[in-house]
Write a protein that holds these residues in place. Structure first.
Motif, PDB file in Angstrom:
ATOM      1  N   ARG A   2     -57.699  -7.286 106.068  1.00 58.53           N
ATOM      2  CA  ARG A   2     -57.894  -8.872 105.526  1.00 58.53           C
ATOM      3  C   ARG A   2     -57.288  -8.645 104.642  1.00 58.53           C
ATOM      4  O   ARG A   2     -57.249  -8.382 103.063  1.00 58.53           O
ATOM      5  CB  ARG A   2     -59.418  -9.117 105.288  1.00 58.53           C
ATOM      6  N   THR A   5     -56.477 -14.771 104.234  1.00 63.98           N
ATOM      7  CA  THR A   5     -57.272 -15.182 105.401  1.00 63.98           C
ATOM      8  C   THR A   5     -56.754 -14.702 106.049  1.00 63.98           C
ATOM      9  O   THR A   5     -56.659 -15.360 107.176  1.00 63.98           O
ATOM     10  CB  THR A   5     -57.111 -16.792 105.017  1.00 63.98           C
ATOM     11  N   THR A   6     -55.642 -13.971 106.165  1.00 61.11           N
ATOM     12  CA  THR A   6     -55.054 -13.415 107.482  1.00 61.11           C
ATOM     13  C   THR A   6     -55.165 -11.752 107.203  1.00 61.11           C
ATOM     14  O   THR A   6     -56.163 -11.380 106.741  1.00 61.11           O
ATOM     15  CB  THR A   6     -53.780 -13.180 107.320  1.00 61.11           C
ATOM     16  N   LEU A   7     -55.999 -11.737 109.125  1.00 63.08           N
ATOM     17  CA  LEU A   7     -56.765 -10.036 109.296  1.00 63.08           C
ATOM     18  C   LEU A   7     -55.574  -9.809 110.086  1.00 63.08           C
ATOM     19  O   LEU A   7     -54.058 -10.552 110.541  1.00 63.08           O
ATOM     20  CB  LEU A   7     -57.264 -10.610 110.678  1.00 63.08           C
TER      21      LEU A   7
END
Length: 51
Positions: A2, A5-7
């Motif tokens: 992570r 907010t990006t996986l």
């Protein structure tokens, strides 16, 4: 992994053991994490392989 907010998901594969360089995969994964982190912080993305 992570990043903000990006996986991100990194998957590797090869024909046989030894086809994939674990250190190279780690470096590439760090690059994939650092670039969006820099952008999210308002910095110009400068991360590159081997940094």
């Amino acid at each position: 992994m992570r990043v903000g907010t990006t996986l991100l998901w990194v998957q590797t594969g090869g024909e046989s053991e030894g086809d994939i360089d674990p250190d190279g995969v780690r470096d590439f994964t760090e690059l994939l994490a650092e670039r969006p982190r820099q952008s999210q912080n308002g910095d110009t993305p400068t991360a590159a392989l081997g940094d």
